[in-house]
Write a protein that holds these residues in place. Sequence first.
Motif, mmCIF file in Angstrom:
data_model
loop_
_atom_site.group_PDB
_atom_site.id
_atom_site.type_symbol
_atom_site.label_atom_id
_atom_site.label_comp_id
_atom_site.label_asym_id
_atom_site.label_seq_id
_atom_site.Cartn_x
_atom_site.Cartn_y
_atom_site.Cartn_z
ATOM 1 N N GLU A 157 0.862 -1.168 0.000
ATOM 2 C CA GLU A 157 0.000 0.000 0.000
ATOM 3 C C GLU A 157 0.900 1.219 0.000
ATOM 4 N N CYS A 158 0.599 2.167 -0.859
ATOM 5 C CA CYS A 158 1.394 3.388 -0.929
ATOM 6 C C CYS A 158 0.487 4.539 -1.333
ATOM 7 N N GLN A 159 0.363 5.530 -0.487
ATOM 8 C CA GLN A 159 -0.435 6.719 -0.746
ATOM 9 C C GLN A 159 -1.842 6.384 -1.243
ATOM 10 N N SER A 160 -2.548 5.596 -0.453
ATOM 11 C CA SER A 160 -3.957 5.242 -0.691
ATOM 12 C C SER A 160 -4.192 4.399 -1.935
ATOM 13 N N ALA A 161 -3.166 3.760 -2.446
ATOM 14 C CA ALA A 161 -3.343 2.817 -3.567
ATOM 15 C C ALA A 161 -2.661 1.505 -3.196
ATOM 16 N N LEU A 162 -3.162 0.420 -3.774
ATOM 17 C CA LEU A 162 -2.535 -0.890 -3.613
ATOM 18 C C LEU A 162 -1.808 -1.243 -4.900
ATOM 19 N N TYR A 163 -0.649 -1.896 -4.760
ATOM 20 C CA TYR A 163 0.131 -2.346 -5.901
ATOM 21 C C TYR A 163 0.378 -3.833 -5.743
ATOM 22 N N ALA A 164 -0.005 -4.620 -6.745
ATOM 23 C CA ALA A 164 0.214 -6.068 -6.741
ATOM 24 C C ALA A 164 1.294 -6.393 -7.768
ATOM 25 N N PHE A 165 2.316 -7.106 -7.337
ATOM 26 C CA PHE A 165 3.445 -7.452 -8.191
ATOM 27 C C PHE A 165 3.320 -8.921 -8.594
ATOM 28 N N TYR A 166 3.384 -9.191 -9.897
ATOM 29 C CA TYR A 166 3.248 -10.553 -10.402
ATOM 30 C C TYR A 166 3.999 -10.685 -11.722
#
Length: 195
Positions: free
Chosen positions: A133-142
């Motif tokens: 989570e970074c600055q109110s966003a989620l990031y999914a790494f795949y």
Amino acid sequence: CLLVTKNNLLLAGGSPDFVPLGLKGSTDEGKNWNVVAFRDSEIYALASDPAGSLYAYEGIPNRLHKSTDEGLNWTSEDIFSMSDWSSFCLFSLRGDMFFGKSIQGQCGLLRTRNQFATFDTTLFPSPVINIVECQSALYAFYDHFISRSTDYGDSWQRWDRGAYDSTEFKLLVENPRGTLIACLSTNQMVVAYDH
């Protein structure tokens, strides 16, 4: 995998060079490490929830463990049959728990909003390795790609990484300054400030 608990205990797991670490802990910011649980086991993912409970996913025999005392004691969580799937990450946000998973050829995220009673599934083209989570966003790494969610995981879009869009990402983390740090297959690190 790495987790910092609310009392600043560092926990780490994995199997570098195919040697299972068990669950290791450090109380001195990573200078010294000791096995604290699951000796000779492969711990693939760690997470905590808002109540302070810790979760550890043990790769073999596909088991989720829970601790309510900062990792001193662990119990097995029998929340669903894990015999036919593998988890690659755990993530907790606002009481929801996300599991990166691969099951019978399908990959994606399982999400529970009600203490494991039911699950929603979002499919991805390959297993999700980690979520930040970074600055109110989620990031999914795949699979060397990143998807972004601005609605706390309800929907995901492939994230345009500009000049690095064809570069293979190996790991994605968020730092306390609110920026994303990515490790690349070219043995470089890049920082995203404008995400």
